[in-house]
Design a protein around this motif. Structure first.
Motif, PDB file in Angstrom:
ATOM      1  N   TYR A 342       0.869  -1.177   0.000  1.00  0.00           N
ATOM      2  CA  TYR A 342       0.000   0.000   0.000  1.00  0.00           C
ATOM      3  C   TYR A 342       0.906   1.228   0.000  1.00  0.00           C
ATOM      4  O   TYR A 342       1.796   1.354   0.844  1.00  0.00           O
ATOM      5  CB  TYR A 342      -0.902  -0.004   1.239  1.00  0.00           C
ATOM      6  CG  TYR A 342      -1.771   1.228   1.320  1.00  0.00           C
ATOM      7  CD1 TYR A 342      -2.823   1.422   0.421  1.00  0.00           C
ATOM      8  CD2 TYR A 342      -1.528   2.212   2.270  1.00  0.00           C
ATOM      9  CE1 TYR A 342      -3.606   2.560   0.473  1.00  0.00           C
ATOM     10  CE2 TYR A 342      -2.308   3.362   2.332  1.00  0.00           C
ATOM     11  CZ  TYR A 342      -3.346   3.528   1.424  1.00  0.00           C
ATOM     12  OH  TYR A 342      -4.112   4.656   1.465  1.00  0.00           O
ATOM     13  N   ALA A 358       2.596   2.501  -7.517  1.00  0.00           N
ATOM     14  CA  ALA A 358       1.701   1.342  -7.403  1.00  0.00           C
ATOM     15  C   ALA A 358       1.356   0.791  -8.788  1.00  0.00           C
ATOM     16  O   ALA A 358       1.436  -0.414  -9.031  1.00  0.00           O
ATOM     17  CB  ALA A 358       0.429   1.735  -6.656  1.00  0.00           C
ATOM     18  N   ASP A 368      -1.661  -1.057  -4.215  1.00  0.00           N
ATOM     19  CA  ASP A 368      -2.681  -0.017  -4.277  1.00  0.00           C
ATOM     20  C   ASP A 368      -2.136   1.238  -3.601  1.00  0.00           C
ATOM     21  O   ASP A 368      -1.079   1.196  -2.959  1.00  0.00           O
ATOM     22  CB  ASP A 368      -3.976  -0.491  -3.616  1.00  0.00           C
ATOM     23  CG  ASP A 368      -5.192   0.284  -4.155  1.00  0.00           C
ATOM     24  OD1 ASP A 368      -5.016   1.129  -5.063  1.00  0.00           O
ATOM     25  OD2 ASP A 368      -6.306   0.040  -3.663  1.00  0.00           O
ATOM     26  N   GLU A 382      -4.306   2.079   7.387  1.00  0.00           N
ATOM     27  CA  GLU A 382      -4.968   1.689   6.132  1.00  0.00           C
ATOM     28  C   GLU A 382      -4.324   0.415   5.576  1.00  0.00           C
ATOM     29  O   GLU A 382      -5.012  -0.502   5.125  1.00  0.00           O
ATOM     30  CB  GLU A 382      -4.873   2.840   5.124  1.00  0.00           C
ATOM     31  CG  GLU A 382      -5.565   2.601   3.796  1.00  0.00           C
ATOM     32  CD  GLU A 382      -7.077   2.368   3.918  1.00  0.00           C
ATOM     33  OE1 GLU A 382      -7.682   2.812   4.913  1.00  0.00           O
ATOM     34  OE2 GLU A 382      -7.621   1.704   3.014  1.00  0.00           O
ATOM     35  N   GLY A 383      -2.986   0.379   5.616  1.00  0.00           N
ATOM     36  CA  GLY A 383      -2.270  -0.813   5.147  1.00  0.00           C
ATOM     37  C   GLY A 383      -2.674  -2.035   5.960  1.00  0.00           C
ATOM     38  O   GLY A 383      -2.900  -3.123   5.427  1.00  0.00           O
ATOM     39  N   ARG A 386      -6.138  -3.378   5.188  1.00  0.00           N
ATOM     40  CA  ARG A 386      -6.164  -4.171   3.950  1.00  0.00           C
ATOM     41  C   ARG A 386      -5.339  -5.442   4.056  1.00  0.00           C
ATOM     42  O   ARG A 386      -5.331  -6.244   3.135  1.00  0.00           O
ATOM     43  CB  ARG A 386      -5.601  -3.330   2.801  1.00  0.00           C
ATOM     44  CG  ARG A 386      -6.509  -2.189   2.401  1.00  0.00           C
ATOM     45  CD  ARG A 386      -5.677  -1.147   1.696  1.00  0.00           C
ATOM     46  NE  ARG A 386      -6.466  -0.039   1.209  1.00  0.00           N
ATOM     47  CZ  ARG A 386      -6.727   0.164  -0.087  1.00  0.00           C
ATOM     48  NH1 ARG A 386      -6.276  -0.674  -0.991  1.00  0.00           N
ATOM     49  NH2 ARG A 386      -7.429   1.182  -0.458  1.00  0.00           N
ATOM     50  N   ALA A 388      -2.052  -5.542   4.069  1.00  0.00           N
ATOM     51  CA  ALA A 388      -0.880  -5.427   3.185  1.00  0.00           C
ATOM     52  C   ALA A 388       0.404  -5.861   3.899  1.00  0.00           C
ATOM     53  O   ALA A 388       0.571  -5.624   5.093  1.00  0.00           O
ATOM     54  CB  ALA A 388      -0.738  -3.983   2.704  1.00  0.00           C
ATOM     55  N   VAL A 391       3.894  -1.190   3.668  1.00  0.00           N
ATOM     56  CA  VAL A 391       3.347   0.139   3.383  1.00  0.00           C
ATOM     57  C   VAL A 391       4.522   1.023   2.979  1.00  0.00           C
ATOM     58  O   VAL A 391       5.566   1.032   3.653  1.00  0.00           O
ATOM     59  CB  VAL A 391       2.619   0.740   4.606  1.00  0.00           C
ATOM     60  CG1 VAL A 391       2.262   2.203   4.361  1.00  0.00           C
ATOM     61  CG2 VAL A 391       1.353  -0.068   4.919  1.00  0.00           C
TER      62      VAL A 391
END
Ligand code: HAM
Length: 435
Positions: A342, A358, A368, A382-383, A386, A388, A391
């Protein structure tokens, strides 16, 4: 009130949806069809797709005018107020056989194995596992009347459900004989039920004329009570010598391959095209009245559709019912592949660079980015949301140096990595997580 989906249909939802269940999970549907693809294509089956609507005449002739499907459950297709003589397909076989004949597939070496999956439509009363739009995985073999092909088809159906992890399935195998055998059986049924016409449901009075065998799979309680009272002899007692030998040969192969099945003399199937081998796949949690899947031989179908004589056999299972059975058995899907990266910009001016990083990685990786500038804490959250693995942050220093600040989300370790080296770092981590 906001508009809602039509009765008897379902939305297949993405992971993370608040209302997600296994039988409406889009990823679960794909898992079932991917698993089927692997098993069936290893056996030489070719993937084919045919239209979702067909001539009503094809379905009438294929599935049969005396079936509930044709008499009560067809969705007509209207356009600009005009009825074009089309119906939404209630099943796949008639369309696949039509496509086989129409597209010259008969010129290819036989037997020819095909498979498909997709939505089917029947205007039934909705209940769990009984929908108006449902999905089937469908396997068909054209061009051979060999009982070995029947046995392989049953074996493959069992293989697919086993590959999905299902344990509580039972194959119920029968034979509905050749057309002459069915004539004899229908004459027997006419005699038997004819003496009790007044007790039959209106539908079954009609069936008595058209196709008495259909009375046996009537959904009406009064019919079922009468059937039980009369101790109706099964179709299996009426097989001619050839159908009997065919049935014995199929069972012989299945026994040799240790495929478990029970002979069910009462199998009639709800479609008219079958002859000889017919079977259903049952599961304790789906209930005795509904099957996970079913199939059979249909040597007369191609001719019925106006084509040349071509023997065929196949099966289909309902994906929704398979998923309900999986849920009941407590099975879950394999983990989704882990998102890898991310990318977040620390200020608005660097959002385009985050996007570009990305985008370029996407040819090989899941990557993303954030559409707005984010503080590091928000980007990490946020990472994490998701799932991920990494990050990457881009601020003025990173942009000037052509680097990102890369955080490994499982170790917490952070390092400065050149944008040009990101693919190598992600690649190495994918390799090590696999080993
Ligand atoms: P079928 O027995 O009518 O056979 O349907 C096969 C499977 O589709 C059923 O066992 C069930 O799992 C699923 N199914 C049918 N109707 C519904 C419904 N309303 N809601 C949810 N699932 C449903 C056929 O369709 C044949 N074309 C199979 C075949 C292929 N025979 C030869 N080749």
């Amino acid at each position: 009130m906001a508009l809602q989906r039509p009765k008897g249909t379902q939305d297949h939802l993405p992971d993370g949806s608040p209302k997600l269940r296994l039988d409406i999970s889009a990823r679960a549907f794909r898992y079932v069809t991917d698993t089927a693809a692997q098993v069936l294509e290893r056996a030489g089956a070719a993937f084919i797709e045919t239209p979702m609507f067909e001539e009503a005449e094809l379905v009438k002739r294929g599935v049969g005018g005396s079936t509930d499907i044709v008499r009560k459950e067809m969705f007509m297709v209207y356009y600009f107020g005009d009825h074009g003589g089309y119906v939404l397909r209630p099943e796949g076989t008639a369309g696949l056989v039509r496509a086989y004949l129409e597209n010259g597939l008969k010129q290819l070496p036989a037997p020819f194995k095909l498979w498909t999956h997709g939505p089917m439509f029947r205007a039934e009363r909705q209940q769990r596992g009984r929908l108006r739009q449902f999905h089937q995985v469908d396997y068909e073999v054209l061009g051979s009347a060999d009982p070995l092909v029947d046995a392989e088809a049953i074996w493959l159906m069992v293989q697919v459900v086993q590959a999905l992890g299902l344990k509580g399935v039972e194959v119920k195998l029968g034979s509905i004989g050749d057309p002459e055998d069915r004539e004899t059986y229908n004459a027997y049924l006419r005699g038997l039920f004819g003496a009790h016409v007044e007790r039959l449901s209106d539908d079954s009075k009609d069936r008595l004329e058209r196709n008495p065998m259909r009375i046996l799979d009537s959904k009406s309680q009064e019919d079922q009570e009468l059937i039980a009272e009369l101790s109706v002899r099964p179709m299996l007692d009426f097989l001619g010598a050839e159908a009997e030998a065919h049935f014995a040969a199929v069972r012989g192969f299945l026994d040799a391959w240790n495929v478990a099945y029970t002979v069910d003399p009462s199998i009639v199937r709800g479609l008219d095209y079958y002859r000889r081998t017919a079977w259903e796949l049952h599961h304790a949690h789906i209930g005795a009245k509904s099957a996970l899947g079913g199939g059979g031989r249909y040597d007369g179908l191609a001719k019925e559709l106006g084509g040349s004589d071509t023997p065929g056999i196949g099966w289909a299972f309902g994906v929704e019912r398979i998923l309900i059975a999986m849920e009941e058995e407590g099975l879950s899907l394999p983990a989704a592949p882990q998102p890898q990266l991310y990318v977040a910009a620390l200020d608005a001016g660097h959002v385009p660079m985050a996007a570009q990083v990305a985008l370029e990685l996407r040819s090989d990786f899941w990557a993303d980015f954030g559409y707005k500038a984010q503080k590091p804490g928000n980007a990490f959250r946020e990472g994490e949301r998701r799932g991920a693995a990494y990050v990457a942050l881009i601020g003025s220093d990173e942009a000037a140096a052509g680097t990102v600040a890369l955080k490994n989300m499982s170790t917490g370790e952070q390092q400065s990595v050149k944008v040009a080296d990101l693919a190598a770092v992600l690649g190495a981590s994918a390799l090590s997580s696999r080993s």
